[in-house]
Design a protein around this motif. Structure first.
Motif, PDB file in Angstrom:
ATOM      1  N   VAL A 100       0.699  -0.974   0.253  1.00 39.27           N
ATOM      2  CA  VAL A 100      -0.001  -0.066  -0.246  1.00 39.27           C
ATOM      3  C   VAL A 100       0.945   1.337   0.111  1.00 39.27           C
ATOM      4  O   VAL A 100       1.778   1.489   0.921  1.00 39.27           O
ATOM      5  CB  VAL A 100      -0.927   0.234   1.097  1.00 39.27           C
ATOM      6  CG1 VAL A 100      -1.944   1.294   1.220  1.00 39.27           C
ATOM      7  CG2 VAL A 100      -1.781  -1.444   1.367  1.00 39.27           C
ATOM      8  N   ILE A 101       0.749   1.951  -0.848  1.00 40.55           N
ATOM      9  CA  ILE A 101       1.606   3.017  -1.022  1.00 40.55           C
ATOM     10  C   ILE A 101       1.097   4.448  -0.390  1.00 40.55           C
ATOM     11  O   ILE A 101      -0.221   4.585  -0.442  1.00 40.55           O
ATOM     12  CB  ILE A 101       1.737   3.716  -2.871  1.00 40.55           C
ATOM     13  CG1 ILE A 101       2.335   2.402  -3.331  1.00 40.55           C
ATOM     14  CG2 ILE A 101       2.648   5.049  -2.894  1.00 40.55           C
ATOM     15  CD1 ILE A 101       2.412   2.540  -4.698  1.00 40.55           C
ATOM     16  N   HIS A 102       1.818   4.907   0.588  1.00 44.57           N
ATOM     17  CA  HIS A 102       1.527   6.091   1.581  1.00 44.57           C
ATOM     18  C   HIS A 102       2.457   7.155   1.328  1.00 44.57           C
ATOM     19  O   HIS A 102       3.366   7.052   0.629  1.00 44.57           O
ATOM     20  CB  HIS A 102       1.621   5.422   2.996  1.00 44.57           C
ATOM     21  CG  HIS A 102       0.635   4.568   3.458  1.00 44.57           C
ATOM     22  ND1 HIS A 102      -0.728   4.841   3.623  1.00 44.57           N
ATOM     23  CD2 HIS A 102       0.561   3.197   3.796  1.00 44.57           C
ATOM     24  CE1 HIS A 102      -1.447   3.709   3.928  1.00 44.57           C
ATOM     25  NE2 HIS A 102      -0.580   2.737   4.085  1.00 44.57           N
ATOM     26  N   GLN A 121       3.816  -1.287   3.681  1.00 45.36           N
ATOM     27  CA  GLN A 121       3.730   0.073   3.563  1.00 45.36           C
ATOM     28  C   GLN A 121       4.978   0.779   2.914  1.00 45.36           C
ATOM     29  O   GLN A 121       6.122   0.571   3.315  1.00 45.36           O
ATOM     30  CB  GLN A 121       3.583   0.726   4.982  1.00 45.36           C
ATOM     31  CG  GLN A 121       2.560   0.500   5.780  1.00 45.36           C
ATOM     32  CD  GLN A 121       2.378   1.249   6.971  1.00 45.36           C
ATOM     33  OE1 GLN A 121       3.206   2.052   7.673  1.00 45.36           O
ATOM     34  NE2 GLN A 121       1.234   1.358   7.701  1.00 45.36           N
ATOM     35  N   VAL A 122       4.323   1.154   1.665  1.00 45.50           N
ATOM     36  CA  VAL A 122       5.752   1.848   0.740  1.00 45.50           C
ATOM     37  C   VAL A 122       5.161   3.408   1.032  1.00 45.50           C
ATOM     38  O   VAL A 122       4.464   3.895   0.600  1.00 45.50           O
ATOM     39  CB  VAL A 122       5.503   1.458  -0.628  1.00 45.50           C
ATOM     40  CG1 VAL A 122       6.226   2.258  -1.539  1.00 45.50           C
ATOM     41  CG2 VAL A 122       5.375  -0.099  -0.629  1.00 45.50           C
ATOM     42  N   VAL A 123       6.241   4.052   1.791  1.00 40.08           N
ATOM     43  CA  VAL A 123       6.030   5.445   2.185  1.00 40.08           C
ATOM     44  C   VAL A 123       6.779   6.271   1.248  1.00 40.08           C
ATOM     45  O   VAL A 123       8.153   6.226   1.034  1.00 40.08           O
ATOM     46  CB  VAL A 123       6.458   5.715   3.417  1.00 40.08           C
ATOM     47  CG1 VAL A 123       6.426   7.016   3.957  1.00 40.08           C
ATOM     48  CG2 VAL A 123       5.738   4.787   4.642  1.00 40.08           C
ATOM     49  N   LEU A 124       6.074   7.088   0.596  1.00 41.44           N
ATOM     50  CA  LEU A 124       6.734   8.173  -0.203  1.00 41.44           C
ATOM     51  C   LEU A 124       7.096   9.447   0.449  1.00 41.44           C
ATOM     52  O   LEU A 124       6.307   9.831   1.280  1.00 41.44           O
ATOM     53  CB  LEU A 124       5.793   8.591  -1.385  1.00 41.44           C
ATOM     54  CG  LEU A 124       5.261   7.559  -2.244  1.00 41.44           C
ATOM     55  CD1 LEU A 124       4.476   8.016  -3.422  1.00 41.44           C
ATOM     56  CD2 LEU A 124       6.242   6.684  -2.784  1.00 41.44           C
ATOM     57  N   GLU A 125       8.218   9.987   0.252  1.00 45.37           N
ATOM     58  CA  GLU A 125       8.758  11.177   1.002  1.00 45.37           C
ATOM     59  C   GLU A 125       8.351  12.490  -0.047  1.00 45.37           C
ATOM     60  O   GLU A 125       8.074  12.243  -1.132  1.00 45.37           O
ATOM     61  CB  GLU A 125      10.286  11.134   1.071  1.00 45.37           C
ATOM     62  CG  GLU A 125      10.844   9.924   1.909  1.00 45.37           C
ATOM     63  CD  GLU A 125      10.436  10.192   3.383  1.00 45.37           C
ATOM     64  OE1 GLU A 125      10.165  11.053   3.979  1.00 45.37           O
ATOM     65  OE2 GLU A 125      10.570   8.977   3.992  1.00 45.37           O
ATOM     66  N   PRO A 126       8.415  13.507   0.639  1.00 44.19           N
ATOM     67  CA  PRO A 126       8.025  14.642  -0.009  1.00 44.19           C
ATOM     68  C   PRO A 126       8.906  14.769  -1.212  1.00 44.19           C
ATOM     69  O   PRO A 126      10.080  14.673  -1.021  1.00 44.19           O
ATOM     70  CB  PRO A 126       7.978  15.505   0.951  1.00 44.19           C
ATOM     71  CG  PRO A 126       7.888  15.337   2.267  1.00 44.19           C
ATOM     72  CD  PRO A 126       8.391  13.627   2.167  1.00 44.19           C
ATOM     73  N   LEU A 134      10.295   1.287  -5.666  1.00 48.58           N
ATOM     74  CA  LEU A 134      10.184   1.295  -3.818  1.00 48.58           C
ATOM     75  C   LEU A 134       9.092   0.086  -3.442  1.00 48.58           C
ATOM     76  O   LEU A 134       9.341  -0.423  -2.341  1.00 48.58           O
ATOM     77  CB  LEU A 134       9.787   2.662  -3.277  1.00 48.58           C
ATOM     78  CG  LEU A 134      10.531   3.727  -3.454  1.00 48.58           C
ATOM     79  CD1 LEU A 134       9.856   5.053  -2.838  1.00 48.58           C
ATOM     80  CD2 LEU A 134      11.789   3.418  -2.906  1.00 48.58           C
ATOM     81  N   VAL A 135       8.472  -0.629  -4.487  1.00 50.98           N
ATOM     82  CA  VAL A 135       7.328  -1.370  -4.282  1.00 50.98           C
ATOM     83  C   VAL A 135       8.168  -2.812  -4.329  1.00 50.98           C
ATOM     84  O   VAL A 135       9.006  -3.196  -5.122  1.00 50.98           O
ATOM     85  CB  VAL A 135       6.263  -1.448  -5.234  1.00 50.98           C
ATOM     86  CG1 VAL A 135       5.543  -2.581  -4.907  1.00 50.98           C
ATOM     87  CG2 VAL A 135       5.653  -0.276  -5.263  1.00 50.98           C
ATOM     88  N   PRO A 136       8.324  -3.728  -3.290  1.00 53.15           N
ATOM     89  CA  PRO A 136       8.861  -5.150  -3.257  1.00 53.15           C
ATOM     90  C   PRO A 136       8.578  -5.863  -4.320  1.00 53.15           C
ATOM     91  O   PRO A 136       7.136  -5.722  -4.690  1.00 53.15           O
ATOM     92  CB  PRO A 136       8.029  -5.747  -1.640  1.00 53.15           C
ATOM     93  CG  PRO A 136       7.742  -4.408  -1.053  1.00 53.15           C
ATOM     94  CD  PRO A 136       7.275  -3.383  -2.059  1.00 53.15           C
TER      95      PRO A 136
END
Length: 345
Positions: A100-102, A121-126, A134-136
């Motif tokens: 889940v991209i956050h 949890q795939v956390v995107l930075e600003p 970034l997704v496994p």
């Protein structure tokens, strides 16, 4: 498998919990307090039919209307009692690992975790740009919002296509896509064997209390989602609303509404920045992500003045200090700005 320590209470939190009756509502992204007159009239005209069950012909007609609206075939449409029902169905696909991209809407992750599905949890930075790398690679289900709640980021369609892999299903939450002028970057009109698009009618048409939405996708996958569902899952008024808002005249109206939202958002941003508030841009949704020194204190002080704003700390990946503001009319924004000035911002 590592122990799941996710705070599910935070995942369950939504903007409606921040609003009391009578408040000026910047917390919920629904546009208006009620559907437009023409839609209310269509719904009211069906009230006398509530003594009978919805029939298959009505369901078929609503599916056909949605299919025509997106240039799809009716068997690529699954009608929903709100987009949230679609997310609740995702565990039926039995993924081995869901990514889940956050930051993003938390309902999909909550539904998956409640069914004991492994979640990354795939956390995107600003500035929250989508990076498929970034997704496994092991993820066989990926959920991404577009435009994304609460960042208001609109990912390029090409970036979402880049998430696709053999054996993987990509779920695109397009709950706010009809609030984007031209519905740019939407995948709703593309028939792809490995992509599901979830749409909501709640926001643009003020139908939160009726629960209307649909999924677009490959028929075999939709059949898996639909399996085991209760009989008559969509009521007469829901079917009427779904068909009505898919009509070409209604679609044209939604496009006009999207242009108005864009204009209101463009006017709202500088008013906030004049107070020294950090506003994330570019923004494409009917909401803005802001950052202030003490978000929780400001939220409570605004609530004391009967103004509701959405807390940001329940969204995975957001640093402290964030709030989400629904885009509102200039008059409503002026009320908010006055309150913020009086509070010393």
């Amino acid at each position: 498998m590592p122990q799941d320590t996710t705070d599910r209470a935070r995942l369950r939190h939504h903007g409606d919990a921040d609003v009391r009756p009578g408040m000026l509502d910047f917390a919920v992204n629904v546009q208006g307090s009620a559907p437009p007159d023409w839609l209310r009239n269509r719904l009211a005209a069906r009230l006398h039919e509530l003594g009978r069950y919805p029939d298959a012909a009505e369901v078929a007609a609503a599916r056909a209307a949605v299919a025509a609206r997106h240039g799809r075939s009716p068997d690529e449409v699954l009608l929903l009692a709100g987009a949230a029902e679609g997310f609740a169905m995702l565990p039926r696909l039995a993924p081995e690992l869901a990514a889940v991209i956050h930051p993003s809407f938390t309902e999909p992750e909550l539904a998956l975790r409640e069914s004991e599905v492994a979640v990354a949890q795939v956390v995107l930075e600003p500035p929250y740009a989508l990076d498929p790398g970034l997704v496994p690679e092991a993820a066989d289900l990926v959920v991404v919002g577009n435009p994304t709640n609460p960042t208001s980021v609109l990912h390029p369609a090409a970036a979402i296509h880049a998430l696709r892999r053999p054996g993987r299903l990509v779920v695109v939450d397009e709950a706010f896509a009809d609030a984007v002028p031209g519905e740019s970057e939407s995948l709703a009109g593309e028939s792809l064997p490995d992509v599901l698009v979830v749409r909501s009618l709640t926001k643009t048409w003020a139908l939160a209390g009726l629960r209307c939405g649909y999924i677009l996708g490959p028929p075999p996958v939709l059949a898996r989602l639909d399996r085991g569902r209760a009989h008559w899952p969509i009521g007469t008024l829901q079917l009427e609303a779904i068909a009505a808002t898919a009509d070409p005249v209604a679609v044209a109206e939604s496009r006009s509404r999207a242009e108005r939202i864009a204009a209101d958002r463009a006017a709202m941003v500088p008013r906030l920045r004049e107070l020294g508030i950090e506003v994330h841009e570019p923004a494409h949704g009917p909401f803005l992500l802001i950052r202030v020194p003490d978000a929780e204190l400001l939220r409570k002080r605004l609530a004391d003045r009967d103004i509701a704003v959405r807390r940001g700390d329940t969204f995975p990946g957001l640093a402290p200090g964030h709030l989400r503001l629904a885009v509102r009319s200039p008059a409503e924004v002026e009320h908010l700005i006055t309150a913020l000035e009086e509070l010393g911002l």
